[in-house]
Design an enzyme around this catalytic site. Structure first.
Site, PDB file in Angstrom:
ATOM      1  N   GLU A 271      19.872 -50.651  13.258  1.00  0.00           N
ATOM      2  CA  GLU A 271      19.791 -51.818  12.351  1.00  0.00           C
ATOM      3  C   GLU A 271      21.006 -52.713  12.535  1.00  0.00           C
ATOM      4  O   GLU A 271      21.801 -52.899  11.613  1.00  0.00           O
ATOM      5  CB  GLU A 271      19.783 -51.361  10.889  1.00  0.00           C
ATOM      6  CG  GLU A 271      18.599 -50.540  10.489  1.00  0.00           C
ATOM      7  CD  GLU A 271      18.774 -49.940   9.102  1.00  0.00           C
ATOM      8  OE1 GLU A 271      17.770 -49.500   8.542  1.00  0.00           O
ATOM      9  OE2 GLU A 271      19.913 -49.899   8.592  1.00  0.00           O
ATOM     10  N   ARG A 274      25.534 -57.645  12.681  1.00  0.00           N
ATOM     11  CA  ARG A 274      26.716 -58.285  13.258  1.00  0.00           C
ATOM     12  C   ARG A 274      26.706 -58.291  14.789  1.00  0.00           C
ATOM     13  O   ARG A 274      26.993 -59.305  15.413  1.00  0.00           O
ATOM     14  CB  ARG A 274      27.960 -57.533  12.776  1.00  0.00           C
ATOM     15  CG  ARG A 274      29.268 -58.206  13.111  1.00  0.00           C
ATOM     16  CD  ARG A 274      30.450 -57.283  12.781  1.00  0.00           C
ATOM     17  NE  ARG A 274      30.293 -56.629  11.502  1.00  0.00           N
ATOM     18  CZ  ARG A 274      30.675 -57.152  10.330  1.00  0.00           C
ATOM     19  NH1 ARG A 274      31.256 -58.327  10.310  1.00  0.00           N
ATOM     20  NH2 ARG A 274      30.490 -56.500   9.206  1.00  0.00           N
ATOM     21  N   CYS A 340      39.825 -74.236  -5.295  1.00  0.00           N
ATOM     22  CA  CYS A 340      40.982 -73.934  -6.136  1.00  0.00           C
ATOM     23  C   CYS A 340      41.278 -72.439  -6.071  1.00  0.00           C
ATOM     24  O   CYS A 340      41.318 -71.757  -7.096  1.00  0.00           O
ATOM     25  CB  CYS A 340      40.707 -74.312  -7.576  1.00  0.00           C
ATOM     26  SG  CYS A 340      40.299 -76.029  -7.765  1.00  0.00           S
TER      27      CYS A 340
HETATM   28  C1  LIG Z   1      24.450 -54.406   6.246  1.00  0.00           C
HETATM   29  C2  LIG Z   1      23.542 -53.375   6.761  1.00  0.00           C
HETATM   30  C3  LIG Z   1      23.230 -53.312   8.131  1.00  0.00           C
HETATM   31  C4  LIG Z   1      23.849 -54.223   9.150  1.00  0.00           C
HETATM   32  O1  LIG Z   1      25.207 -54.075   9.244  1.00  0.00           O
HETATM   33  P1  LIG Z   1      25.996 -54.770  10.446  1.00  0.00           P
HETATM   34  O2  LIG Z   1      27.406 -54.381  10.172  1.00  0.00           O
HETATM   35  O3  LIG Z   1      25.758 -56.221  10.320  1.00  0.00           O
HETATM   36  O4  LIG Z   1      25.461 -54.205  11.704  1.00  0.00           O
HETATM   37  C5  LIG Z   1      22.310 -52.380   8.537  1.00  0.00           C
HETATM   38  N1  LIG Z   1      21.734 -51.521   7.664  1.00  0.00           N
HETATM   39  C6  LIG Z   1      22.016 -51.541   6.338  1.00  0.00           C
HETATM   40  C7  LIG Z   1      21.343 -50.590   5.434  1.00  0.00           C
HETATM   41  C8  LIG Z   1      22.926 -52.467   5.846  1.00  0.00           C
HETATM   42  O5  LIG Z   1      23.220 -52.480   4.539  1.00  0.00           O
END
Ligand SMILES: *Cc1c(COP(=O)(O)O)cnc(C)c1O
Length: 430
Positions: A271, A274, A340
């Site tokens: 998943e 980034r 601010c």
């Molecule tokens: C935020 C998140 C991701 C992605 O995280 P990255 O650091 O952007 O790769 C994947 N799985 C879950 C459950 C997340 O909360």
């Protein structure tokens, strides 16, 4: 190694034209770069049958970007009603949707189960009772607590609010099995922006071991193992990028060993948010002020509403000034927005070429958790998003917010309630 040289070469020559046409500030994303990274993911895990990336929608929730992901065969990791709805609007079906929520509400489950549902990834054992109708395929998010250490952004697993504990895990799958669930997944997400690839290998190994323990105890097999996101990108120019191919090779080897021992192989799910889009976006902003007090401040026309990471995590984002090479006549400045809040700074005491009003600054690596994290404190409005397409054309894929958007939820004519005072307060206290 922030923005790649290729992205710079595609963008910089046309940037003045783009800025003149659309106006600053804006985030601009690079289709070619995103596709290259997508290809790298697929090639890395090519030997694993059924490997699937579920793009973490929260990183860059724009329909044009999501369509790019779908075109590469990726699914979507969603954690809110808005994210589920957006993915369905671009045509994602139940198998392409992973729903990983936490502190989930009844309304969220209701939407998750609509339109053929999605892959439900439950965050807690108690939620089993709250899902209106358990799907045939179910997974749990595992929190190993003291068995693993996390990192700065996501926190230590023992203190993290996510997931099912080690002691609850077996009972969670037993209850799911007894309530008719037929297929199982196991998920975790322990690190964020992790550049050490062995951390992800250890995560995969941990999950595979847990699956063997659960299989032995309950006689179930697993359809998938989901190692979550958290792959890091090098924000600092001297940071070493994550060794993706070594990570993919070592995880592939662990999966093969699992197959040897167990006679089957679950699908591997990833998943990444980034890693997929982070380096393929920049925030382009114009210098509008220069202020000399105890320090030199370069004021730009973007602010925290466009990019929270520096203010929120003290995160480093590399900055280049269009047409002015780094190092030449460099001076030390703070680059600031207009909120601010003294933490509304994109750079603190940074050596940059001398910046004059009208110069265009590129703030690198804003392709993930950039625009999406923005907020409206001080009534500051979020900027537009552009996409630099593969064919060299540029598309506006989100307009800037307007004051009308910002005021849309205000009740200039308040909607009033006159509560009946039938009970004196003293009675309520008993
Ligand atoms: C935020 C998140 C991701 C992605 O995280 P990255 O650091 O952007 O790769 C994947 N799985 C879950 C459950 C997340 O909360």
């Amino acid at each position: 190694m922030p923005m790649t040289t290729e992205f710079e070469q595609r963008l910089y020559p046309i940037l003045p034209q783009i800025a003149a046409h659309y106006g600053t500030p804006f985030h601009i994303y690079d289709e070619v770069g995103i596709r290259d990274t997508g290809r790298q993911l697929l090639e890395g895990f090519a030997r694993l049958d059924g490997f699937q990336e579920f793009f973490a929608v929260k990183a860059l929730p724009n329909p044009e970007i999501l369509k790019l992901m779908a075109a590469m065969g990726f699914g979507f990791d969603c954690s809110s009603v808005a994210e589920l709805t957006l993915c369905r609007q671009i045509g994602a079906g139940p198998e392409q949707l992973m729903f990983t929520s936490n502190n989930t509400s009844a309304a969220e489950f209701e939407v998750a189960l609509q339109d053929g549902g999605c892959i439900l990834n439950l965050d807690d054992i108690s939620l089993l009772e709250k899902v209106p109708q358990l799907p045939e395929l179910l997974s749990f998010r595992y929190n190993p607590g003291p068995r693993r250490t996390g990192n700065d952004i996501i926190g230590n697993p023992v203190e993290a609010k996510y997931g099912v504990s080690y002691d609850q895990l077996e009972e969670a799958y037993r209850r799911a099995r007894d309530r008719g669930v037929k297929h199982y997944g196991l998920h975790t997400m322990l690190a964020s922006n992790e550049l050490n690839y062995t951390y992800m290998v250890a995560t995969a190994e941990m999950l595979l071991e847990e699956m063997e323990r659960l299989s032995a105890a309950l006689g179930i097999q697993f359809a998938f193992v989901n190692i979550g996101g958290g792959l890091g990108i090098p924000y600092q120019p001297d940071a070493k990028p994550l060794n993706f191919s070594a990570m993919a090779d070592e995880i592939t080897a662990r999966m093969a060993a699992f197959k040897q021992r167990n006679g089957y192989m679950p699908h591997l799910y990833l998943e990444s948010g980034r890693y997929m889009t982070g380096p393929h976006g920049v925030l382009v902003t114009a210098a509008i002020n220069r202020k000399e007090i105890y320090r030199t401040y370069v004021g730009v026309d973007a602010n925290m509403s466009a990019l929270m990471r520096p203010g929120m995590y003290g995160a480093y984002h590399h900055i280049t000034v269009l047409g002015k090479p780094a190092g030449v006549d460099a001076e030390v400045v703070d680059v600031t927005g207009s909120l601010c809040e003294n933490n509304d700074k994109f750079a603190i005491q940074r050596r940059l070429p001398p910046i004059r009003e009208g110069d265009l600054l590129c703030i690198h690596d804003t392709g993930a958790h950039g625009h999406a994290m923005g907020f409206n404190y001080n009534g500051k409005l979020r900027p537009k998003e552009l996409l630099l397409r593969q064919d060299g054309s540029v598309a506006l894929i989100r307009r800037a917010e307007t004051l009308a958007d910002h005021f849309a939820t205000l009740k200039f004519e308040p909607d009033e309630l006159a509560p009946e005072r039938s009970h004196p307060v003293s009675e309520l206290r008993n």
